[in-house]
Design an enzyme around this catalytic site. Sequence first.
Site, PDB file in Angstrom:
ATOM      1  N   GLU A  96       0.806  -1.230   0.000  1.00 29.54           N
ATOM      2  CA  GLU A  96       0.000   0.000   0.000  1.00 29.54           C
ATOM      3  C   GLU A  96       0.839   1.280   0.000  1.00 29.54           C
ATOM      4  OE1 GLU A  96      -2.506  -0.153   3.416  1.00 29.54           O
ATOM      5  OE2 GLU A  96      -0.877   0.319   4.795  1.00 29.54           O
TER       6      GLU A  96
ATOM      7  N   CYS B  64     -14.458  17.066  26.627  1.00 28.65           N
ATOM      8  CA  CYS B  64     -15.430  16.843  25.563  1.00 28.65           C
ATOM      9  C   CYS B  64     -16.603  15.972  26.056  1.00 28.65           C
ATOM     10  CB  CYS B  64     -14.744  16.262  24.332  1.00 28.65           C
ATOM     11  SG  CYS B  64     -15.719  16.546  22.856  1.00 28.65           S
TER      12      CYS B  64
ATOM     13  N   HIS C 110     -10.526  19.897  23.318  1.00 27.59           N
ATOM     14  CA  HIS C 110      -9.479  18.925  23.693  1.00 27.59           C
ATOM     15  C   HIS C 110      -8.182  19.678  24.021  1.00 27.59           C
ATOM     16  CE1 HIS C 110     -11.641  15.237  22.623  1.00 27.59           C
ATOM     17  NE2 HIS C 110     -12.294  16.051  21.812  1.00 27.59           N
TER      18      HIS C 110
ATOM     19  N   GLU D 267      -5.608  18.710  25.367  1.00 32.99           N
ATOM     20  CA  GLU D 267      -4.407  17.885  25.191  1.00 32.99           C
ATOM     21  C   GLU D 267      -3.768  18.106  23.821  1.00 32.99           C
ATOM     22  OE1 GLU D 267      -7.506  16.826  25.299  1.00 32.99           O
ATOM     23  OE2 GLU D 267      -7.899  15.110  23.994  1.00 32.99           O
TER      24      GLU D 267
HETATM   25  N1  GLN Z   1     -19.643  12.272  21.511  1.00 33.50           N
HETATM   26  C1  GLN Z   1     -19.586  13.649  21.862  1.00 33.50           C
HETATM   27  C2  GLN Z   1     -19.980  14.550  20.710  1.00 33.50           C
HETATM   28  O1  GLN Z   1     -19.904  14.130  19.576  1.00 33.50           O
HETATM   29  C3  GLN Z   1     -18.234  14.011  22.376  1.00 33.50           C
HETATM   30  C4  GLN Z   1     -17.170  13.917  21.338  1.00 33.50           C
HETATM   31  C5  GLN Z   1     -15.784  13.836  21.918  1.00 33.50           C
HETATM   32  O2  GLN Z   1     -15.616  13.530  23.090  1.00 33.50           O
HETATM   33  N2  GLN Z   1     -14.778  14.073  21.105  1.00 33.50           N
HETATM   34  O3  GLN Z   1     -20.349  15.675  20.920  1.00 33.50           O
END
Ligand code: GLN
Length: 552
Positions: free
Chosen positions: A157, A392, A523, A525
């Site tokens: 690939e 999140c 996020h 992080e």
């Molecule tokens: N599932 C949730 C959403 O789509 C949180 C997404 C996540 O944690 N990245 O809003």
Amino acid sequence: MSGDNCYNGKSKFIFITGGVLSGLGKGVAAASIGALLSRFRVIPVKCDGYLNVDPGTMNPIEHGEVFVLDDGGEVDMDFGHYERFLNINGKSEWSLTMGKVFSTLIERERQGVYAGTTIQFLPHVADVIKDHLFKIASKENADVLLIEIGGTVGDLENEFYIEAARQLSHIVGQDNCIFAHLTYIPIPNGVREQKSKPTQMSVRDLNERGIYPDIIIGRCSEPLTTKIKDKIALYGNIPSKNVISGLDMKSIYEIPLSFQEEGILDILFKKLKISSTGSPKMDEWKRLVDICKKNYESPRKTLNVALCGKYTQLEDSYASIREAIIHAAAHLNVACKLTILDTESMDEASLANLSSFDAIIVPGGFGSRGMEGKISVIKVARENNIPFLGICYGMQLSVVEYARHKCGMPLANTIEVESDGIEVKEPVIAFLPGLEYVKVLGGTLRKGGYDVFLKKGSLVEKIYNGASVIRERFRHRYEVNPMYISKLEEKGLIFSGYSAKEDNIMQMMEIPDHPFFVGCQFHPELTSTLLKPSPLFHNLLKAADKRSDERS
Ligand code: GLN
């Protein structure tokens, strides 16, 4: 269409290939080379062989975490290393997959670009790849394009990337292109000797494809001996000093320093005819790496952090969170032990055991599996004053938990679980406007960098040094349901970060009278670096440090 005439005549190309085994850390090796070239405009490019257009639709257990760029691109987790090591904001177009390559090719064919010719794997697929690389080099005005070719030489690939690299080196000429090949040097039990044969064979594989590596990096559990370097040099047809130790390191942040000691810059500069102007400024980096090393060997103090999620089978699923913790720990001069707990199997005993941790993180996630376990974990953290960061999905479920247990709404839930057949009577987390009817999964989340406005006088405002607006990265489909905001606030929950006033999405929350309880819809992080740790992780660990002192 050919890429031959698109070279800007200026950019240098560094290709990183891999041999023998996958998982040797090509991404970190590439990023480490990039870190040493910080005086130049270095643009990292990753070439992946899979047919997904981007990794956004892949399960993190299969492929490691999906890294989200500021421009909203969902890319391979190696971009995390590039951004952290090169101090750069990556762009979607710097990530190439065979899915993207073929989409481009077929689109061109449909548009009649090829004017009646037969479209073939060669030259056309290789041309699309070269065109893409030349385009990035020109558009970014790159001094150096640092191109990591995924997989291991010989993988079917990835053949077209290798062929495109060979052609590109021919076009740009010897002085403008260099190949570094990362291989594995085993020390078999019993023999107790470094063995070069797998490396010789993988170099031969490359040679068969018309590529003669200029640098061979031998990943090994011990520094490469002169004997093995000489042997690899002989069979690889390069000087011994171009064989570099890729020593297993406790901290990946040591690797640029180790490459520097092995003299990699001299080799690069000489081959690429770059007149060297002093060594890279790595003082602060080195200071922090030394702190990490010291704390690995004999920790001043160890903080215990529980990461409660459901992607527990593969370490890489939470790669950036691990790194963000390492960054914050270095700045606090502590060691941090991260324990991943599976929220699908949270029983009373494991919930009770949470009190033995100094901090708890509930990371991002999707769907109903393991979700009730996360809510139970959040309740324990809130009620027992355990420093907590909800990322999140972790923030959304913190809102659900608060609604259920503090606002008298036992049926509160996220609308997300409806697709798993669960009836949701009180949707405190609902669809983001406009995403209700989206059925296509790839690329349809709210993704990328957005501004977050911070509430005056909030904890997060203080944590972010009094800033009123910050920029962070998102990847979600759901949000706090605006209909419930005032009810939640009346009961004490504070929404301390929100989006631009028009859409007014709640992006951060906190709970007062708690040592540290913060949820963020983004996020953090993804933007944390060794030199500049994420304020949220930094302050989570500060609170953890305090808790650990109080308990001892
Ligand atoms: N599932 C949730 C959403 O789509 C949180 C997404 C996540 O944690 N990245 O809003």
